[in-house]
Scaffold this motif. Structure first.
Motif, short mmCIF file in Angstrom:
data_model
loop_
_atom_site.label_atom_id
_atom_site.label_comp_id
_atom_site.label_asym_id
_atom_site.label_seq_id
_atom_site.Cartn_x
_atom_site.Cartn_y
_atom_site.Cartn_z
N THR A 1 0.87 -1.19 0.02
CA THR A 1 0.14 0.01 -0.18
C THR A 1 0.78 1.36 0.02
OG1 THR A 1 -0.11 -0.36 2.43
CG2 THR A 1 -1.99 -1.12 0.97
N ALA A 2 2.05 1.17 0.64
CA ALA A 2 3.00 2.33 0.51
C ALA A 2 3.51 2.52 -0.92
CB ALA A 2 4.12 2.29 1.52
N ALA A 3 3.58 1.61 -1.62
CA ALA A 3 3.80 1.70 -3.16
C ALA A 3 2.54 2.12 -3.62
CB ALA A 3 4.26 0.38 -3.66
N GLY A 4 1.48 2.28 -3.13
CA GLY A 4 0.50 2.91 -4.00
C GLY A 4 -0.83 1.77 -4.32
N TRP B 1 -5.35 0.63 6.62
CA TRP B 1 -5.56 0.53 5.24
C TRP B 1 -5.58 2.12 4.76
CZ3 TRP B 1 -4.14 -3.76 2.94
CH2 TRP B 1 -4.29 -5.07 3.43
N PRO B 2 -4.76 2.49 3.81
CA PRO B 2 -4.98 3.93 3.38
C PRO B 2 -6.44 4.03 2.50
CG PRO B 2 -3.06 2.77 2.62
CD PRO B 2 -3.79 1.61 3.12
N PRO C 1 -3.17 -2.51 -10.33
CA PRO C 1 -2.10 -3.25 -9.79
C PRO C 1 -2.97 -4.00 -8.31
CG PRO C 1 -1.61 -1.17 -9.58
CD PRO C 1 -2.75 -1.04 -10.67
N THR C 2 -2.49 -5.19 -8.09
CA THR C 2 -3.16 -5.99 -6.97
C THR C 2 -2.13 -6.49 -6.13
OG1 THR C 2 -5.12 -6.60 -8.28
CG2 THR C 2 -4.77 -7.80 -6.58
N ALA C 3 -2.31 -6.29 -4.80
CA ALA C 3 -1.53 -7.14 -3.73
C ALA C 3 -2.28 -8.54 -3.43
CB ALA C 3 -1.30 -6.24 -2.53
N TRP C 4 -1.68 -9.41 -3.77
CA TRP C 4 -2.28 -10.84 -3.50
C TRP C 4 -1.56 -11.50 -2.48
CZ3 TRP C 4 -6.06 -12.66 -6.92
CH2 TRP C 4 -5.88 -12.14 -8.49
N LEU C 5 -2.41 -12.47 -1.70
CA LEU C 5 -1.78 -13.13 -0.77
C LEU C 5 -2.28 -14.74 -0.54
CD1 LEU C 5 -0.14 -13.24 2.04
CD2 LEU C 5 -2.18 -12.58 3.21
N ALA C 6 -1.28 -15.49 -0.62
CA ALA C 6 -1.48 -16.99 -0.57
C ALA C 6 -0.98 -17.40 0.73
CB ALA C 6 -1.40 -17.88 -1.63
N GLY D 1 6.75 -11.31 -4.68
CA GLY D 1 7.34 -10.99 -5.86
C GLY D 1 6.42 -9.66 -6.47
N THR D 2 7.10 -9.03 -7.14
CA THR D 2 6.43 -7.68 -7.97
C THR D 2 6.65 -8.03 -9.42
OG1 THR D 2 7.41 -6.63 -6.01
CG2 THR D 2 6.77 -5.38 -8.14
N LEU D 3 5.56 -7.84 -9.88
CA LEU D 3 5.37 -7.72 -11.49
C LEU D 3 5.83 -6.45 -12.02
CD1 LEU D 3 4.62 -9.36 -14.01
CD2 LEU D 3 2.37 -8.56 -13.96
N GLY D 4 6.88 -6.50 -13.08
CA GLY D 4 7.70 -5.12 -13.46
C GLY D 4 6.62 -4.55 -14.05
N ARG D 5 6.75 -3.23 -13.75
CA ARG D 5 6.05 -2.04 -14.42
C ARG D 5 6.40 -1.71 -15.94
NH1 ARG D 5 3.28 0.75 -10.91
NH2 ARG D 5 3.47 0.46 -8.71
#
Length: 291
Positions: free
Chosen positions: A90-93, A113-114, A171-176, A287-291
């Motif tokens: 969330t800090a990354a937007g 949460w923001p 963009p989404t933050a996923w959690l498994a 993991g982060t998916l490149g922009r």
């Protein structure tokens, strides 16, 4: 496979594992040096009235216990790690969050949460129903927009998620968290493929993985603790997985980092108690998916 699937409730099958994880969060919350604060966790255990007692306070754990104490500390480390993962996302937007197999996870309520964040929770209908009943009884209010997706992950959860308002263009933050040990390799591949296809540039993912999940549940200490709580590990975790999700994510263009539970123990300065167990073989992947 709708006609064949089992719709677990909260005191059997996968439901009782979710309840045990909530109890572990309650135990850590009761500790003066606890890593997390989950004011709702103990209420789930009380409301469920499990057939066998599950400790919810550190003082309730017998002095000669060699499983529940270390397990609660491990799960606290795991929870803290993924809490921090969401703070970073969330800090990354990022303002769209998906928790797969959410169980009794209360991050939508207990994290700060923001504004503009939406948290999607996917899990079995009856587990989510139980969860909401308890939270409503406590007068709990989410700290974000919260949307439930009551669907079995073996069914078409992607369509259900989209139907709940999910936007794959964002963009989404996923959690498994605590999910992959239930899945054979082919199911892990399908899950990661779906996450990848639904993720825009800048998306992130957090995953807990065991290189040999079956060895975890064959461990005598783990089996003893599961038997004490009525968990049939043979039925739930048959087969296990050997696929390395970080390597597969990397092949799809995600930048990944991996840490062991011992590295988390050092980072957060919380010893695991010196008990050797296959439970401590987990890897914690982001993991982060490149922009």
């Amino acid at each position: 496979m709708t006609g064949e699937q089992q719709d677990w409730d909260i005191v059997s099958g996968v439901g009782i594992t979710a309840l045990s994880v909530a109890a572990a969060r309650a135990v850590d919350t009761s500790r003066a040096d606890g890593l997390i604060r989950d004011p709702f966790a103990a209420a789930f255990v009380e409301a469920a009235s499990p057939p066998r007692p599950i400790p919810t306070r550190a003082d309730d754990i017998p002095a000669d216990d060699h499983t529940w104490g270390p397990l609660s500390r491990l799960l606290a480390l795991r929870s803290k790690f993924f809490d921090d993962y969401f703070f970073s996302a969330t800090a990354a937007g990022l303002r769209q969050v998906v928790i797969l197999a959410a169980g009794l996870d209360c991050r939508a309520f207990r994290l700060d949460w923001p504004s503009g964040t939406t948290v999607y929770e996917i899990d079995q209908p009856r587990v989510l129903e139980f969860k909401d009943q308890v939270l409503a009884g406590l007068g709990a209010r989410p700290a974000s927009a919260r949307r439930l997706v009551p669907v079995d992950l073996r069914d078409d959860w992607v369509t259900a998620l989209r139907g709940a308002g999910f936007d794959s263009a964002r963009p989404t933050a996923w959690l498994a968290e605590g999910l992959l040990p239930y899945l054979p390799d082919e199911a892990i591949t399908r899950l990661i493929d779906a996450i990848h296809e639904l993720s825009g540039p800048g998306s992130t993912v957090g995953i807990e993985h065991f290189d040999n999940a079956q060895a975890v549940f064959d461990d005598p200490k783990v089996a003893e603790g599961a038997d004490d709580r009525g968990i049939d590990t043979g039925a739930l975790f048959a087969g296990g997985s050997k696929k390395s999700p970080d390597e597969y994510l990397s092949s799809l263009g995600w930048r990944t980092t991996t840490e062991s539970i011992f590295e988390l123990s050092d980072r957060y300065e919380r010893p695991l108690g010196g008990v050797e167990s296959q439970l401590f073989g987990g890897r914690y992947i982001t993991g982060t998916l490149g922009r």
